[in-house]
Each structure stands twice: as C-alpha cells, then as structure tokens.
Motif scaffolding. Structure first.
Motif, mmCIF file in Angstrom:
data_model
loop_
_atom_site.group_PDB
_atom_site.id
_atom_site.type_symbol
_atom_site.label_atom_id
_atom_site.label_comp_id
_atom_site.label_asym_id
_atom_site.label_seq_id
_atom_site.Cartn_x
_atom_site.Cartn_y
_atom_site.Cartn_z
ATOM 1 N N THR A 1 40.289 18.540 -26.765
ATOM 2 C CA THR A 1 41.797 18.352 -26.769
ATOM 3 C C THR A 1 42.386 18.225 -27.924
ATOM 4 O O THR A 1 43.690 19.113 -27.953
ATOM 5 N N TYR A 2 41.842 17.824 -29.159
ATOM 6 C CA TYR A 2 42.528 18.144 -30.314
ATOM 7 C C TYR A 2 42.726 19.697 -30.744
ATOM 8 O O TYR A 2 43.754 20.238 -31.235
ATOM 9 N N LYS A 3 41.613 20.367 -30.635
ATOM 10 C CA LYS A 3 41.935 21.779 -30.893
ATOM 11 C C LYS A 3 42.708 22.698 -30.021
ATOM 12 O O LYS A 3 43.490 23.281 -30.241
ATOM 13 N N ALA A 4 42.810 22.205 -28.674
ATOM 14 C CA ALA A 4 43.795 22.711 -27.631
ATOM 15 C C ALA A 4 45.246 22.321 -28.137
ATOM 16 O O ALA A 4 46.141 23.259 -27.964
ATOM 17 N N GLN A 5 45.320 21.070 -28.729
ATOM 18 C CA GLN A 5 46.860 20.728 -28.989
ATOM 19 C C GLN A 5 47.264 21.339 -30.191
ATOM 20 O O GLN A 5 48.455 21.907 -30.348
ATOM 21 N N THR A 6 46.322 22.044 -31.225
ATOM 22 C CA THR A 6 46.652 22.667 -32.214
ATOM 23 C C THR A 6 47.082 24.122 -32.112
ATOM 24 O O THR A 6 47.971 24.819 -32.631
ATOM 25 N N ILE A 7 46.686 24.672 -30.715
ATOM 26 C CA ILE A 7 47.348 26.061 -30.556
ATOM 27 C C ILE A 7 48.482 25.911 -29.268
ATOM 28 O O ILE A 7 48.368 26.646 -28.637
ATOM 29 N N GLN A 8 48.815 24.598 -28.954
ATOM 30 C CA GLN A 8 49.785 24.172 -27.774
ATOM 31 C C GLN A 8 49.226 24.673 -26.812
ATOM 32 O O GLN A 8 49.627 25.425 -25.908
ATOM 33 N N SER A 9 47.734 24.461 -26.319
ATOM 34 C CA SER A 9 47.263 24.737 -25.206
ATOM 35 C C SER A 9 46.766 23.192 -24.265
ATOM 36 O O SER A 9 47.113 22.182 -24.874
ATOM 37 N N ALA A 10 46.253 23.172 -23.138
ATOM 38 C CA ALA A 10 45.939 22.016 -22.520
ATOM 39 C C ALA A 10 44.210 22.083 -22.051
ATOM 40 O O ALA A 10 43.749 23.282 -21.979
ATOM 41 N N VAL A 11 43.687 20.867 -22.000
ATOM 42 C CA VAL A 11 42.095 20.973 -21.566
ATOM 43 C C VAL A 11 42.537 20.363 -20.095
ATOM 44 O O VAL A 11 43.243 19.579 -19.528
ATOM 45 N N VAL A 12 41.578 21.071 -19.127
ATOM 46 C CA VAL A 12 41.753 20.799 -17.590
ATOM 47 C C VAL A 12 40.593 20.284 -17.366
ATOM 48 O O VAL A 12 39.515 20.738 -17.797
ATOM 49 N N SER B 1 16.084 8.049 -24.286
ATOM 50 C CA SER B 1 17.371 7.865 -23.418
ATOM 51 C C SER B 1 18.696 8.086 -24.604
ATOM 52 O O SER B 1 19.651 8.848 -24.025
ATOM 53 N N SER B 2 18.657 7.682 -25.553
ATOM 54 C CA SER B 2 19.641 7.902 -26.506
ATOM 55 C C SER B 2 19.916 9.361 -27.052
ATOM 56 O O SER B 2 20.865 9.782 -27.312
ATOM 57 N N HIS B 3 18.649 10.050 -26.982
ATOM 58 C CA HIS B 3 18.790 11.574 -27.246
ATOM 59 C C HIS B 3 19.041 12.421 -25.982
ATOM 60 O O HIS B 3 19.309 13.566 -26.181
ATOM 61 N N ARG B 4 18.852 12.031 -24.731
ATOM 62 C CA ARG B 4 19.162 12.755 -23.664
ATOM 63 C C ARG B 4 20.696 12.938 -23.353
ATOM 64 O O ARG B 4 21.091 13.784 -22.661
ATOM 65 N N SER B 5 21.441 12.133 -23.807
ATOM 66 C CA SER B 5 22.966 12.073 -23.591
ATOM 67 C C SER B 5 23.893 12.628 -24.584
ATOM 68 O O SER B 5 23.606 12.542 -25.855
ATOM 69 N N TRP B 6 24.825 13.413 -23.957
ATOM 70 C CA TRP B 6 25.592 14.089 -24.805
ATOM 71 C C TRP B 6 26.950 13.143 -24.943
ATOM 72 O O TRP B 6 27.500 12.573 -23.620
ATOM 73 N N SER B 7 27.730 12.931 -26.026
ATOM 74 C CA SER B 7 28.906 12.261 -25.760
ATOM 75 C C SER B 7 29.968 12.985 -25.278
ATOM 76 O O SER B 7 30.667 13.970 -26.173
ATOM 77 N N PHE B 8 30.226 12.970 -24.069
ATOM 78 C CA PHE B 8 31.217 13.648 -23.295
ATOM 79 C C PHE B 8 32.622 13.294 -23.776
ATOM 80 O O PHE B 8 33.579 14.159 -23.789
ATOM 81 N N PHE B 9 32.827 12.213 -23.930
ATOM 82 C CA PHE B 9 34.098 11.632 -24.617
ATOM 83 C C PHE B 9 34.463 12.214 -25.768
ATOM 84 O O PHE B 9 35.570 12.597 -26.088
ATOM 85 N N GLN B 10 33.483 12.427 -26.623
ATOM 86 C CA GLN B 10 33.787 12.961 -27.976
ATOM 87 C C GLN B 10 34.176 14.409 -27.762
ATOM 88 O O GLN B 10 34.703 15.157 -28.423
ATOM 89 N N LEU B 11 33.149 15.092 -27.156
ATOM 90 C CA LEU B 11 33.404 16.549 -26.834
ATOM 91 C C LEU B 11 34.734 16.859 -26.199
ATOM 92 O O LEU B 11 35.545 17.564 -26.696
ATOM 93 N N GLU B 12 35.326 15.911 -25.153
ATOM 94 C CA GLU B 12 36.504 16.204 -24.655
ATOM 95 C C GLU B 12 37.543 15.660 -25.836
ATOM 96 O O GLU B 12 38.664 16.506 -25.778
ATOM 97 N N SER B 13 37.493 14.955 -26.594
ATOM 98 C CA SER B 13 38.496 14.671 -27.648
ATOM 99 C C SER B 13 38.355 15.725 -28.709
ATOM 100 O O SER B 13 39.588 16.210 -29.054
#
Length: 111
Positions: free
Chosen positions: A29-40, A14-26
C-alpha cells in the motif's frame, strides 16, 4: 505463505511458518501510494485450483509435491504458484472492470 520448517525444532515451527500478511499489505500500500496507484485485495478461494483455460475447479488437479497444476479436463499444465498468480490477476482485472467483489465460482466436472 509458508516456508519449509522441517529442520526447525517443533517449538519454533509455528512462528516461522507464518508470513506477516499485514506487513506485506502495508508495504504494498505504501509503495502503491508513492506512484499514485492502489492495492486491490481479492478473495483467494480456489485460486490454486481453477484452470485458466476451461474454468474447472478441482482440488486434485494441483500436485503439491511437484508444484504442478494439471487440468483433468483440458490437460492444461503449469506451475501451481504461477496458476495462483494468474487467477489472482484475473480477479483483479474483474475488479477493475467494475465487479464489486470478484470471486471464483466453483465449476466442477459434474457441473
């Protein structure tokens, strides 16, 4: 996103099947902000079942064992992950074109 966990003990699957989508989104979003872009964020419903050529949504067109999508209506074929990415890109483009909450409408062979 899931990973093959057949070789792991049942207690760890169970713990290995899930990917941290919140972390991926973070991270995105961080990388997009550095190039003045947005995550949709778009609704993922039917993104791996919709044919990009004719629009048919059919669950049985996706073959998990071979990672292939094969449309029963127009015979379009491609990798199922590529198909999902193409449909997500289409939803993102709709958002950029002004659609407030783009989603795939379930068009079936019957109508």
């Amino acid at each position: 996103m899931t990973f093959n966990t057949d070789d792991l003990p049942k207690s760890l699957r169970s713990s290995h099947r899930s990917w941290s989508f919140f972390q991926l989104e973070s991270f995105l979003t961080y990388k997009a902000q550095t190039i003045q872009s947005a995550v949709v964020k778009v609704n993922p419903a039917f993104t791996s079942q919709r044919c990009p050529k004719c629009g048919l949504v059919e669950k049985n067109n996706r073959h998990h064992d071979t990672h292939e999508y094969w449309c029963s209506r127009c015979q379009y074929r491609c990798n199922d992950d590529r198909l999902g990415a193409m449909n997500i890109a289409m939803l993102g483009q709709e958002w950029l074109n002004g659609v407030k909450r783009p989603k795939i409408k379930k068009l079936t062979a019957i109508g």
